[in-house]
Design an enzyme around this catalytic site. Structure first.
Site, PDB file in Angstrom:
ATOM      1  N   GLU A   6      -3.262  -1.706  -2.992  1.00 34.44           N
ATOM      2  CA  GLU A   6      -4.485  -1.450  -3.914  1.00 34.44           C
ATOM      3  C   GLU A   6      -4.782  -0.176  -4.311  1.00 34.44           C
ATOM      4  OE1 GLU A   6      -8.475  -3.911  -3.099  1.00 34.44           O
ATOM      5  OE2 GLU A   6      -7.495  -3.290  -1.310  1.00 34.44           O
ATOM      6  N   ARG A  56      -8.358  -7.627   7.470  1.00 37.33           N
ATOM      7  CA  ARG A  56      -8.452  -6.619   8.701  1.00 37.33           C
ATOM      8  C   ARG A  56      -8.199  -7.238   9.991  1.00 37.33           C
ATOM      9  NH1 ARG A  56     -12.132  -1.627   8.403  1.00 37.33           N
ATOM     10  NH2 ARG A  56     -11.594  -0.553  10.334  1.00 37.33           N
ATOM     11  N   GLU A  65      -4.309  -3.913   9.306  1.00 41.69           N
ATOM     12  CA  GLU A  65      -4.456  -4.755   8.093  1.00 41.69           C
ATOM     13  C   GLU A  65      -3.324  -5.926   8.173  1.00 41.69           C
ATOM     14  OE1 GLU A  65      -7.048  -4.817   6.146  1.00 41.69           O
ATOM     15  OE2 GLU A  65      -6.546  -5.450   4.097  1.00 41.69           O
ATOM     16  N   ARG A  99     -20.149   2.719   7.304  1.00 38.92           N
ATOM     17  CA  ARG A  99     -19.434   2.992   6.270  1.00 38.92           C
ATOM     18  C   ARG A  99     -19.497   4.531   5.968  1.00 38.92           C
ATOM     19  NH1 ARG A  99     -18.063  -0.071   2.252  1.00 38.92           N
ATOM     20  NH2 ARG A  99     -19.462  -1.864   2.703  1.00 38.92           N
ATOM     21  N   LYS A 139      -3.511   1.948   1.114  1.00 34.27           N
ATOM     22  CA  LYS A 139      -4.378   0.910   1.273  1.00 34.27           C
ATOM     23  C   LYS A 139      -4.014  -0.496   1.029  1.00 34.27           C
ATOM     24  CE  LYS A 139      -9.370  -0.370   0.061  1.00 34.27           C
ATOM     25  NZ  LYS A 139      -8.755  -1.698   0.196  1.00 34.27           N
ATOM     26  N   GLU A 146      -3.669   7.484   3.267  1.00 35.13           N
ATOM     27  CA  GLU A 146      -2.816   6.421   3.524  1.00 35.13           C
ATOM     28  C   GLU A 146      -2.823   5.295   2.632  1.00 35.13           C
ATOM     29  OE1 GLU A 146      -4.716   4.867   7.240  1.00 35.13           O
ATOM     30  OE2 GLU A 146      -3.940   6.412   8.593  1.00 35.13           O
ATOM     31  N   LYS A 165     -12.051   5.481  -0.223  1.00 35.01           N
ATOM     32  CA  LYS A 165     -11.060   4.756  -0.859  1.00 35.01           C
ATOM     33  C   LYS A 165     -11.023   4.928  -2.228  1.00 35.01           C
ATOM     34  CE  LYS A 165     -14.544   0.830  -0.815  1.00 35.01           C
ATOM     35  NZ  LYS A 165     -14.573  -0.522  -0.355  1.00 35.01           N
ATOM     36  N   LYS A 203      -8.701  10.010   4.791  1.00 35.23           N
ATOM     37  CA  LYS A 203      -9.364  10.105   6.029  1.00 35.23           C
ATOM     38  C   LYS A 203      -9.360  11.625   6.391  1.00 35.23           C
ATOM     39  CE  LYS A 203      -8.019   5.331   7.191  1.00 35.23           C
ATOM     40  NZ  LYS A 203      -7.223   4.646   8.200  1.00 35.23           N
TER      41      LYS A 203
HETATM   42  N1  LIG Z   1      -4.735   2.472   5.683  1.00 39.49           N
HETATM   43  C1  LIG Z   1      -5.938   1.610   5.839  1.00 39.49           C
HETATM   44  N2  LIG Z   1      -7.032   2.148   6.607  1.00 39.49           N
HETATM   45  C2  LIG Z   1      -8.264   1.610   6.528  1.00 39.49           C
HETATM   46  N3  LIG Z   1      -8.461   0.367   5.991  1.00 39.49           N
HETATM   47  C3  LIG Z   1      -7.337  -0.061   5.520  1.00 39.49           C
HETATM   48  C4  LIG Z   1      -6.230   0.332   5.244  1.00 39.49           C
HETATM   49  N4  LIG Z   1      -5.360  -0.441   4.463  1.00 39.49           N
HETATM   50  C5  LIG Z   1      -6.109  -1.435   4.324  1.00 39.49           C
HETATM   51  N5  LIG Z   1      -7.357  -1.304   4.681  1.00 39.49           N
HETATM   52  C6  LIG Z   1      -8.463  -2.262   4.514  1.00 39.49           C
HETATM   53  O1  LIG Z   1      -9.235  -1.906   3.431  1.00 39.49           O
HETATM   54  C7  LIG Z   1     -10.533  -2.198   3.648  1.00 39.49           C
HETATM   55  C8  LIG Z   1     -11.422  -1.301   2.933  1.00 39.49           C
HETATM   56  O2  LIG Z   1     -11.481  -1.239   1.879  1.00 39.49           O
HETATM   57  P1  LIG Z   1     -11.937  -2.733   0.636  1.00 39.49           P
HETATM   58  O3  LIG Z   1     -12.287  -1.999  -0.645  1.00 39.49           O
HETATM   59  O4  LIG Z   1     -10.970  -3.626   0.830  1.00 39.49           O
HETATM   60  O5  LIG Z   1     -13.247  -2.935   1.490  1.00 39.49           O
HETATM   61  P2  LIG Z   1     -13.759  -4.515   1.566  1.00 39.49           P
HETATM   62  O6  LIG Z   1     -13.108  -5.189   2.570  1.00 39.49           O
HETATM   63  O7  LIG Z   1     -13.907  -4.951  -0.028  1.00 39.49           O
HETATM   64  O8  LIG Z   1     -15.127  -3.995   2.198  1.00 39.49           O
HETATM   65  P3  LIG Z   1     -16.315  -3.125   1.338  1.00 39.49           P
HETATM   66  O9  LIG Z   1     -16.234  -3.168  -0.234  1.00 39.49           O
HETATM   67  O10 LIG Z   1     -17.548  -3.685   1.902  1.00 39.49           O
HETATM   68  O11 LIG Z   1     -15.945  -1.845   1.903  1.00 39.49           O
HETATM   69  C9  LIG Z   1     -10.650  -2.011   5.236  1.00 39.49           C
HETATM   70  O12 LIG Z   1     -11.754  -2.825   5.962  1.00 39.49           O
HETATM   71  C10 LIG Z   1      -9.409  -2.538   5.547  1.00 39.49           C
HETATM   72  O13 LIG Z   1      -9.489  -4.011   5.964  1.00 39.49           O
HETATM   73 MG   LIG Z   2     -14.818  -4.281  -1.463  1.00 30.93          MG
HETATM   74 MG   LIG Z   3      -9.560  -5.458   1.317  1.00 35.24          MG
END
Ligand SMILES: Nc1ncnc2c1ncn2[C@@H]1O[C@H](COP(=O)(O)OP(=O)(O)OP(=O)(O)O)[C@@H](O)[C@H]1O
Ligand SMILES: [Mg+2]
Ligand SMILES: [Mg+2]
Length: 776
Positions: free
Chosen positions: A580, A433, A481, A598, A428, A426, A604, A585
């Site tokens: 990004e 969130r 998101e 986690r 990102k 998917e 990711k 998944k």
């Molecule tokens: N398709 C998607 N599925 C799930 N999450 C998504 C999606 N698109 C965007 N996100 C966002 O990406 C986040 C996870 O990646 P990210 O690197 O941004 O994490 P983060 O907020 O920095 O937290 P951490 O680094 O603690 O994981 C999710 O919490 C969500 O907010």
């Molecule tokens: Mg992060």
């Molecule tokens: Mg993020």
């Protein structure tokens, strides 16, 4: 809960019978003194018991028992062992060996004797009559602890706040999750054994909350208000207080010092935990005309009644910052342990470890779907911890902890990890969130990553929701998101644009920055929780229950493929579409929604991991700073950043950072952090002595940082013990990306994650053939 007395039967078995312990008022005697007194009395008891024992236990018995139990032999036992053996052979103990054996008994830490004495002690009850004495008992190991003994109030009477404050005070001297869990578990067990109806107040205060996060009940008390209350409560001048604040670095300590130096005219009614929590709630809920005066009045009443270390913890609780390094995770673990150890009949010793672990897991999971202590605690008291998953379920309107993703370093790693699995990629999106709850009757709640109310920030989303629902869709929870969106150009805008939106009370007609909601999961639909369904099922329901409105509500762009090149291409598309990267998944197996985890089932994949080789960004806490020079006079020149070690509950320095700041950002951060300067580093900060920072800060905010790579460092302490036994890990060439307003300091990147990133980087470099020499 008060009306449910009989419900407590489950745990209250014998505890309810009560005991005729002699209880006194908590005195001001020093904890140290009390420790001595209790130590002495325990020693006495042990000595007496042991002497008595010696009359009827033959030396042979002891010998056999000691052998049975694989007693750790101290040097004394070593020297004695032969003579006891000899006695055994002869059948009768010689007098001298009895004497020696007595010594063994007294000096060796054998489980045998200790158990017997403990059993005796339980009958006789070494009972605390003051808070200082209780505190000594609270440090006993969970398994040796007698929950009724630490109570210096009568069963059924309200738990004194001094009991909790004193416990927090000894916790502040501990570092390490286990020791903290142990003490807190003993606290909770004491409450369960004496006054279970106060357990909710005690747990809530320990977690430094006044209500569940999603209720958005905040104390919102500024330091200025507290200074004013201190002047009124303790008859001091504001200037004095402010000056003392500078040296002590903490209004809590100022409060404690003020109290000690003040002569009390009359003795107030002792504070109770329930009363303190009630007052906090009243303060939080009061608003409108003259509410500030009323709030101060209530705080003053608490402070006037406070004694010993109570003012310190009252003030810190009022500031919503306990500053003892106690994370909510520990509170949950302690509560889980307390539940198991309070069970009647007792859990057999050989099952205990497994039961405690199981309970921790149950508690964590329950709290991630229903973060409401009131519900959890009444369920534990009524049904026991094992029934929690049945009783405390996902509930519409209450936010679930969001599922989180693990970082990976490239498409090939993804393919490796998901071998033989069906998975989906998917886009990102880089926004914020949002968990959208649509309740019966059309009420909408939007929660942040942190379970905070975000509904007031997005009235436009609230307005759009009914239009994207298909007929038959009545109640639901969407995981999404939110991103800033340019509807004319049909383009996603950068995160920075979104972050300029006001956080609360946004008025629909004033909105300048449009947003689009990208939905990627459906957790609940028309009365049916979907957490346990596989992603493909949840996704089908998502597609069939909603319709897209371009630029307002869209499904996350997805592609099911396990072809390396195709995924690589999809990743490029994502980047071109201002995302990004990808989140990959699992789809049909091991693909349930895992709240607050986690998970290995969400990976990711960010574009820049691969280009810079630096891996994912880190979220770090500024704990100190260095004065600026040249152009940076007047602001800080650089900052010391730390990650968070979840097991030790401490912040560990990871790098110095001075890059990535615009002038405006540097100014802003400097101004904010100046308000959080403390004279000494917190006891839960770890850093190399040679760092030489100019000022220390409280742990108050989180910064997202990117680095070129991670290396072993003799100076920094991040992840110490995880990769190298003595050295920590540091970041090379760190630069600031942004302030993370949606994370609290304990949600910063963990030491465990830092270690994982370091290892992943090594593997990566190994494969790529460009291993960084610095790392070895
Ligand atoms: N398709 C998607 N599925 C799930 N999450 C998504 C999606 N698109 C965007 N996100 C966002 O990406 C986040 C996870 O990646 P990210 O690197 O941004 O994490 P983060 O907020 O920095 O937290 P951490 O680094 O603690 O994981 C999710 O919490 C969500 O907010
Ligand atoms: Mg992060
Ligand atoms: Mg993020």
């Amino acid at each position: 809960m008060a009306g449910k007395k009989s419900a407590f039967e489950f745990m209250m078995g014998n505890a309810r019978k009560g005991s005729s312990k002699e209880k006194g008022c908590p005195s001001a005697s020093l904890a140290e003194k009390a420790k001595e007194v209790i130590k002495e009395s325990v020693k006495e008891t042990i000595k007496e018991e042991a002497d008595e024992k010696m009359e009827d236990i033959s030396v042979m018995d002891i010998d056999v028992k000691m052998e049975d139990k694989k007693v750790i032999t101290s040097s004394t036992t070593d020297s004695v062992a032969p003579s006891t053996k000899e006695a055994k052979r002869k059948g009768r103990p010689p007098a001298s060996s009895v004497a020696k054996a007595k010594q063994v008994v007294k000096e060796s830490e054998t489980a045998t004797i200790k158990e017997e004495v403990d059993a005796k002690m339980e009958e006789k009850k070494v009972v605390a009559s003051t808070a200082a004495e209780a505190v000594v008992l609270l440090t006993k190991k969970e398994t040796d602890f007698d929950p009724e003994a630490a109570a210096f109030w009568k069963p059924g009477q309200p738990v004194p706040f001094l009991f909790l404050a004193s416990a927090l005070d000894i916790i502040s001297d501990e570092s390490g999750r286990l020791a903290m869990t142990n003490i807190l578990c003993n606290v909770f067990r004491t409450v369960i054994a004496t006054t279970p109806k106060d357990l909710l107040a005690v747990v809530t205060l320990s977690a430094n909350r006044i209500a569940p996060a999603h209720e958005g009940v905040e104390l919102g008390i500024g330091d200025a208000a507290i200074v004013r209350v201190l002047t009124e409560a303790y008859g001091r001048k504001a200037d004095q207080i402010k000056a003392q604040m500078k040296t002590l670095g903490d209004l809590g300590l100022v409060a404690k010092a003020s109290r000690t130096s003040q002569r009390t005219m009359f003795k107030s009614q002792p504070l109770t935990c329930a009363k303190v929590l009630d007052t906090f709630r009243e303060i939080a809920k009061d608003s409108g005309n003259q509410s500030q005066d009323r709030k101060r009045g209530r705080m003053k009443a608490l402070l006037v009644a406070a004694t010993e270390c109570e003012p310190l913890y009252l003030v810190r609780l009022l500031q919503s910052k306990l500053r003892i390094g106690l994370a909510e995770k520990t509170v949950l673990a302690a509560l889980a342990h307390a539940a198991v150890l309070s069970e009647v009949p007792r859990v057999p010793a050989n099952q205990l470890t497994a039961r405690l672990e199981e309970a921790e897991e149950i508690m964590k999971e329950t709290y991630s779907v229903l973060p409401i202590y009131e519900k959890i605690i009444s369920a534990i008291l009524e049904h026991g911890i094992r029934k929690l998953p049945e009783v405390c379920n996902f509930t519409l309107g209450i936010p679930v902890g969001p599922m989180l993703a693990k970082p990976t370093t490239g498409v090939s790693e993804v393919l490796n990890k998901f071998q033989d699995m069906e998975f989906s990629c998917e886009y990102k999106y880089d926004g914020e969130r949002a968990q959208v709850h649509y309740l019966q009757g059309g009420t909408i709640e939007i929660y942040s990553r942190n379970a905070e109310h975000n509904t007031g920030k997005f009235p436009d989303i609230v307005a759009a929701m009914p239009r994207c629902m298909k007929t038959g869709t009545e109640t639901y929870v969407l995981d999404c998101e939110v991103v800033a969106y340019d509807r004319e150009k049909n383009k996603i805008l950068p995160f920075q644009v979104l972050s300029t939106r006001a956080r609360k009370g946004v008025v629909l007609s004033d909105i300048k920055i449009q947003v689009c909601l990208f939905a990627f999961d459906l957790l609940y639909l028309n009365g049916r929780p979907l957490l346990k369904e596989q992603l493909n099922v949840r996704r089908e329901l998502l597609y069939s229950s909603f319709q897209e409105i371009p630029g307002e509500f869209q499904f996350a762009t997805a592609k099911n493929s396990n072809d390396l090149e195709e995924i690589q291409k999809f990743l490029e598309d994502a980047i071109n579409d201002s995302c990004e990267g990808l989140i990959v998944k699992t789809l049909s197996k091991d693909a349930t929604y895992e709240p607050a985890k986690r998970s290995n089932n969400w990976l990711k994949l960010k574009k820049d991991y691969m280009n810079t080789g630096g891996g994912d960004s880190l979220d770090l806490v500024p704990i100190g700073a260095f004065y600026g020079r040249g152009k940076r006079v007047g602001v800080y020149g650089a900052f010391l950043l730390a990650c968070y070690d979840e097991d030790r509950e401490e912040f560990q320095s990871i790098c110095k950072i001075g890059t990535g700041f615009t002038e405006a950002v540097l100014e802003e951060r400097s101004v904010t952090l100046k308000n959080h300067v403390i004279p000494q580093p917190r006891s839960y900060y770890r850093y190399g002595e040679t760092i030489g920072v100019d000022v220390w800060f409280e742990d108050v905010e989180v910064w997202e940082v990117k680095a070129a790579d991670l290396s072993i460092s003799p100076v920094h302490r991040a992840a110490v013990g995880l990769v190298d036994p003595n050295k920590g890990i540091s970041l090379r060439f760190p630069r600031l990306m942004r302030l993370r307003e949606d994370k609290t300091p304990v949600e910063a990147t963990s030491a465990q994650q830092v270690a994982e990133m370091y290892r992943a980087q090594k593997i990566n470099h190994g494969h790529g053939g460009d291993a960084d020499d610095d790392d070895d």
